[in-house]
Motif scaffolding. Structure first.
Motif, PDB file in Angstrom:
ATOM      1  N   GLU A  91       8.375 -12.882 -24.834  1.00 56.21           N
ATOM      2  CA  GLU A  91       9.098 -12.911 -26.102  1.00 56.21           C
ATOM      3  C   GLU A  91       8.735 -11.687 -26.942  1.00 56.21           C
ATOM      4  OE1 GLU A  91      10.303 -16.277 -29.326  1.00 56.21           O
ATOM      5  OE2 GLU A  91       8.187 -16.187 -28.779  1.00 56.21           O
ATOM      6  N   LEU A  92       9.742 -11.112 -27.624  1.00 62.61           N
ATOM      7  CA  LEU A  92       9.525  -9.936 -28.457  1.00 62.61           C
ATOM      8  C   LEU A  92       9.282 -10.366 -29.896  1.00 62.61           C
ATOM      9  CD1 LEU A  92      12.272  -7.528 -27.053  1.00 62.61           C
ATOM     10  CD2 LEU A  92       9.891  -7.798 -26.332  1.00 62.61           C
ATOM     11  N   LEU A  93       8.174  -9.888 -30.455  1.00 66.52           N
ATOM     12  CA  LEU A  93       7.798 -10.185 -31.831  1.00 66.52           C
ATOM     13  C   LEU A  93       7.895  -8.917 -32.671  1.00 66.52           C
ATOM     14  CD1 LEU A  93       4.566 -12.292 -31.166  1.00 66.52           C
ATOM     15  CD2 LEU A  93       6.941 -13.099 -31.273  1.00 66.52           C
ATOM     16  N   LEU A  94       8.174  -9.092 -33.954  1.00 66.81           N
ATOM     17  CA  LEU A  94       8.247  -7.975 -34.901  1.00 66.81           C
ATOM     18  C   LEU A  94       7.245  -8.228 -36.016  1.00 66.81           C
ATOM     19  CD1 LEU A  94       9.939  -5.369 -35.596  1.00 66.81           C
ATOM     20  CD2 LEU A  94      11.242  -6.844 -37.146  1.00 66.81           C
ATOM     21  N   THR A  95       6.446  -7.235 -36.338  1.00 65.55           N
ATOM     22  CA  THR A  95       5.454  -7.391 -37.393  1.00 65.55           C
ATOM     23  C   THR A  95       5.280  -6.080 -38.155  1.00 65.55           C
ATOM     24  OG1 THR A  95       3.247  -8.274 -37.875  1.00 65.55           O
ATOM     25  CG2 THR A  95       3.433  -6.815 -35.971  1.00 65.55           C
ATOM     26  N   ALA A  96       4.465  -6.110 -39.186  1.00 62.55           N
ATOM     27  CA  ALA A  96       4.154  -4.914 -39.965  1.00 62.55           C
ATOM     28  C   ALA A  96       2.944  -4.221 -39.359  1.00 62.55           C
ATOM     29  CB  ALA A  96       3.872  -5.293 -41.418  1.00 62.55           C
ATOM     30  N   ALA A  97       2.915  -2.895 -39.529  1.00 60.79           N
ATOM     31  CA  ALA A  97       1.800  -2.117 -38.985  1.00 60.79           C
ATOM     32  C   ALA A  97       1.528  -0.924 -39.888  1.00 60.79           C
ATOM     33  CB  ALA A  97       2.102  -1.650 -37.563  1.00 60.79           C
ATOM     34  N   CYS A  98       0.329  -0.381 -39.753  1.00 59.54           N
ATOM     35  CA  CYS A  98      -0.058   0.820 -40.489  1.00 59.54           C
ATOM     36  C   CYS A  98      -0.877   1.695 -39.546  1.00 59.54           C
ATOM     37  CB  CYS A  98      -0.868   0.468 -41.741  1.00 59.54           C
ATOM     38  SG  CYS A  98      -1.031   1.824 -42.927  1.00 59.54           S
ATOM     39  N   ASP A  99      -0.323   2.837 -39.199  1.00 63.57           N
ATOM     40  CA  ASP A  99      -0.948   3.774 -38.267  1.00 63.57           C
ATOM     41  C   ASP A  99      -1.887   4.680 -39.054  1.00 63.57           C
ATOM     42  OD1 ASP A  99      -1.526   5.757 -36.421  1.00 63.57           O
ATOM     43  OD2 ASP A  99       0.433   6.726 -36.617  1.00 63.57           O
ATOM     44  N   HIS A 100      -3.197   4.431 -38.933  1.00 66.86           N
ATOM     45  CA  HIS A 100      -4.158   5.231 -39.697  1.00 66.86           C
ATOM     46  C   HIS A 100      -4.522   6.476 -38.890  1.00 66.86           C
ATOM     47  CE1 HIS A 100      -6.579   5.369 -43.327  1.00 66.86           C
ATOM     48  NE2 HIS A 100      -7.439   6.076 -42.600  1.00 66.86           N
ATOM     49  N   THR A 101      -4.245   7.635 -39.468  1.00 74.04           N
ATOM     50  CA  THR A 101      -4.250   8.902 -38.727  1.00 74.04           C
ATOM     51  C   THR A 101      -5.197   9.911 -39.363  1.00 74.04           C
ATOM     52  OG1 THR A 101      -1.944   8.539 -38.064  1.00 74.04           O
ATOM     53  CG2 THR A 101      -2.760  10.794 -37.949  1.00 74.04           C
ATOM     54  N   ASP A 102      -5.847  10.690 -38.518  1.00 73.54           N
ATOM     55  CA  ASP A 102      -6.708  11.790 -38.955  1.00 73.54           C
ATOM     56  C   ASP A 102      -5.834  13.015 -39.202  1.00 73.54           C
ATOM     57  OD1 ASP A 102      -8.433  14.087 -38.968  1.00 73.54           O
ATOM     58  OD2 ASP A 102      -9.973  12.914 -37.952  1.00 73.54           O
ATOM     59  N   ARG A 103      -5.586  13.339 -40.473  1.00 70.55           N
ATOM     60  CA  ARG A 103      -4.667  14.427 -40.800  1.00 70.55           C
ATOM     61  C   ARG A 103      -5.258  15.808 -40.508  1.00 70.55           C
ATOM     62  NH1 ARG A 103      -0.214  11.483 -40.495  1.00 70.55           N
ATOM     63  NH2 ARG A 103      -0.358   9.650 -41.831  1.00 70.55           N
ATOM     64  N   ASP A 104      -6.569  15.945 -40.551  1.00 70.63           N
ATOM     65  CA  ASP A 104      -7.166  17.217 -40.169  1.00 70.63           C
ATOM     66  C   ASP A 104      -7.006  17.470 -38.679  1.00 70.63           C
ATOM     67  OD1 ASP A 104      -7.881  17.970 -42.690  1.00 70.63           O
ATOM     68  OD2 ASP A 104     -10.040  17.651 -42.445  1.00 70.63           O
ATOM     69  N   LEU A 105      -7.185  16.434 -37.883  1.00 73.78           N
ATOM     70  CA  LEU A 105      -7.050  16.572 -36.442  1.00 73.78           C
ATOM     71  C   LEU A 105      -5.596  16.760 -36.031  1.00 73.78           C
ATOM     72  CD1 LEU A 105      -8.624  16.568 -33.783  1.00 73.78           C
ATOM     73  CD2 LEU A 105      -8.419  14.076 -33.749  1.00 73.78           C
ATOM     74  N   GLU A 106      -4.680  16.290 -36.855  1.00 69.89           N
ATOM     75  CA  GLU A 106      -3.254  16.347 -36.542  1.00 69.89           C
ATOM     76  C   GLU A 106      -2.772  17.778 -36.293  1.00 69.89           C
ATOM     77  OE1 GLU A 106       0.420  13.668 -38.122  1.00 69.89           O
ATOM     78  OE2 GLU A 106      -0.703  14.771 -39.635  1.00 69.89           O
ATOM     79  N   VAL A 107      -3.357  18.741 -36.994  1.00 69.16           N
ATOM     80  CA  VAL A 107      -2.920  20.132 -36.819  1.00 69.16           C
ATOM     81  C   VAL A 107      -3.331  20.681 -35.452  1.00 69.16           C
ATOM     82  CG1 VAL A 107      -2.992  20.533 -39.308  1.00 69.16           C
ATOM     83  CG2 VAL A 107      -4.963  21.162 -37.908  1.00 69.16           C
ATOM     84  N   HIS A 108      -4.270  20.037 -34.797  1.00 69.04           N
ATOM     85  CA  HIS A 108      -4.697  20.463 -33.466  1.00 69.04           C
ATOM     86  C   HIS A 108      -3.956  19.713 -32.357  1.00 69.04           C
ATOM     87  CE1 HIS A 108      -7.926  22.801 -35.250  1.00 69.04           C
ATOM     88  NE2 HIS A 108      -8.252  21.735 -35.967  1.00 69.04           N
ATOM     89  N   GLY A 109      -3.426  18.543 -32.680  1.00 69.11           N
ATOM     90  CA  GLY A 109      -2.676  17.768 -31.693  1.00 69.11           C
ATOM     91  C   GLY A 109      -2.344  16.401 -32.248  1.00 69.11           C
ATOM     92  N   VAL A 110      -1.044  16.078 -32.330  1.00 71.37           N
ATOM     93  CA  VAL A 110      -0.646  14.783 -32.891  1.00 71.37           C
ATOM     94  C   VAL A 110      -1.185  13.639 -32.043  1.00 71.37           C
ATOM     95  CG1 VAL A 110       1.321  13.317 -33.464  1.00 71.37           C
ATOM     96  CG2 VAL A 110       1.389  15.757 -33.994  1.00 71.37           C
ATOM     97  N   ALA A 111      -1.108  13.783 -30.722  1.00 66.36           N
ATOM     98  CA  ALA A 111      -1.610  12.722 -29.840  1.00 66.36           C
ATOM     99  C   ALA A 111      -3.093  12.467 -30.078  1.00 66.36           C
ATOM    100  CB  ALA A 111      -1.353  13.084 -28.382  1.00 66.36           C
ATOM    101  N   TRP A 112      -3.865  13.541 -30.284  1.00 66.47           N
ATOM    102  CA  TRP A 112      -5.295  13.380 -30.562  1.00 66.47           C
ATOM    103  C   TRP A 112      -5.491  12.611 -31.866  1.00 66.47           C
ATOM    104  CZ3 TRP A 112      -7.167  19.112 -29.596  1.00 66.47           C
ATOM    105  CH2 TRP A 112      -7.057  19.393 -28.226  1.00 66.47           C
ATOM    106  N   SER A 113      -4.733  12.993 -32.892  1.00 66.38           N
ATOM    107  CA  SER A 113      -4.919  12.365 -34.201  1.00 66.38           C
ATOM    108  C   SER A 113      -4.589  10.882 -34.157  1.00 66.38           C
ATOM    109  CB  SER A 113      -4.069  13.067 -35.255  1.00 66.38           C
ATOM    110  OG  SER A 113      -2.687  12.815 -35.069  1.00 66.38           O
ATOM    111  N   LYS A 114      -3.624  10.496 -33.326  1.00 63.28           N
ATOM    112  CA  LYS A 114      -3.256   9.089 -33.217  1.00 63.28           C
ATOM    113  C   LYS A 114      -4.362   8.261 -32.579  1.00 63.28           C
ATOM    114  CE  LYS A 114       0.919   9.611 -34.844  1.00 63.28           C
ATOM    115  NZ  LYS A 114       1.244   9.117 -36.214  1.00 63.28           N
ATOM    116  N   ASN A 115      -5.210   8.898 -31.793  1.00 59.98           N
ATOM    117  CA  ASN A 115      -6.308   8.188 -31.142  1.00 59.98           C
ATOM    118  C   ASN A 115      -7.608   8.250 -31.927  1.00 59.98           C
ATOM    119  OD1 ASN A 115      -5.797   7.076 -28.193  1.00 59.98           O
ATOM    120  ND2 ASN A 115      -4.457   8.849 -28.482  1.00 59.98           N
ATOM    121  N   ALA A 116      -7.558   8.820 -33.137  1.00 58.64           N
ATOM    122  CA  ALA A 116      -8.765   8.961 -33.955  1.00 58.64           C
ATOM    123  C   ALA A 116      -8.880   7.869 -35.014  1.00 58.64           C
ATOM    124  CB  ALA A 116      -8.790  10.330 -34.621  1.00 58.64           C
ATOM    125  N   GLY A 117      -7.925   6.952 -35.062  1.00 57.21           N
ATOM    126  CA  GLY A 117      -7.969   5.852 -36.027  1.00 57.21           C
ATOM    127  C   GLY A 117      -7.195   4.671 -35.487  1.00 57.21           C
TER     128      GLY A 117
END
Length: 228
Positions: A91-117
């Motif tokens: 079954e597919l569920l829908l919920t709220a989420a908040c992606d906490h991201t390292d903005r300093d790391l983001e300039v070096h790689g978005v994928a990296w920043s997504k795995n930092a929080g």
């Protein structure tokens, strides 16, 4: 990995043993607006994706239901999103989420920043089938707190983002529309002049037809300075 528990409107619960987490990026429904956003980020040093929309795998343990996020420095922030969750029975569920991201790391790689929080998810969910007919009317809002004062930083509707149905088809084509998969939607624009580097975040997914809301909130807690 991570075990999440969601309460549904009828009071029942669904336990989800998270196996895969994927974060969508540049996922606005208007790809012209997305192209403009990519250009804005490029001016800030954030590398442009090779394709849009983008999809970033995230470590499954980063899917969390928590009220505290540890931050390694002062330039991390969240963003309001919805999440598509595949329950144990498919079954597919829908919920709220908040992606906490390292903005300093983001300039070096978005994928990296997504795995930092963490990807913080709410503790309540709706069955996607029960709200799918009015998805575009669902609201997505976020507030940040500075020195005890809360300010709205995001306010929009799901009409601004690619739909859960779109992403379900993407997951199906990849063989990932399976129990334990969590997909985070990508976000809507932030209000100009509001500082995203806040001491707490609050996100709300709302259904104006029923008046029901799915909230989440968490404090951003600075980590101690490293030794050595």
């Amino acid at each position: 990995m991570a075990l999440l528990t969601f309460e549904l409107p009828d009071g029942s619960t669904r336990d989800v043993d998270v196996v895969h987490v994927l974060n969508a990026g540049y996922a606005g429904r208007s790809q012209d607006d997305v192209a403009a956003h990519v250009a804005e980020l490029a001016e800030l040093g954030v590398p442009a994706p090779s394709v849009t929309p983008a999809l970033y795998p995230v470590s499954p343990y980063l899917a969390q239901q928590t009220d505290r996020v540890a931050a390694q420095h002062a330039r991390t922030s969240g963003e309001a999103e919805w999440a598509l969750v595949v329950a144990a029975d498919g079954e597919l569920l829908l919920t709220a989420a908040c992606d906490h991201t390292d903005r300093d790391l983001e300039v070096h790689g978005v994928a990296w920043s997504k795995n930092a929080g963490p990807d913080v998810l709410a503790r309540r969910a709706w069955r996607l089938a029960e709200v799918e007919s009015r998805l575009d009317d669902l609201t997505l809002r976020a507030w940040v707190t500075h020195a005890g004062e809360e300010t709205e930083i995001q306010h929009g509707t799901l009409a601004e983002l690619l739909t859960p149905g779109y992403w379900a088809e993407v997951l199906r084509s990849r063989g990932d529309l399976t129990p334990g998969t969590v997909l985070i939607s990508g976000t809507i624009p932030m209000a100009e002049g509001v500082d995203q580097f806040a001491e707490s975040w609050r996100v709300e997914l709302g259904d104006p037809v029923t008046g029901d809301t799915i909230p989440l909130s968490y404090d951003v807690v600075p980590m101690p300075e490293p030794i050595g």
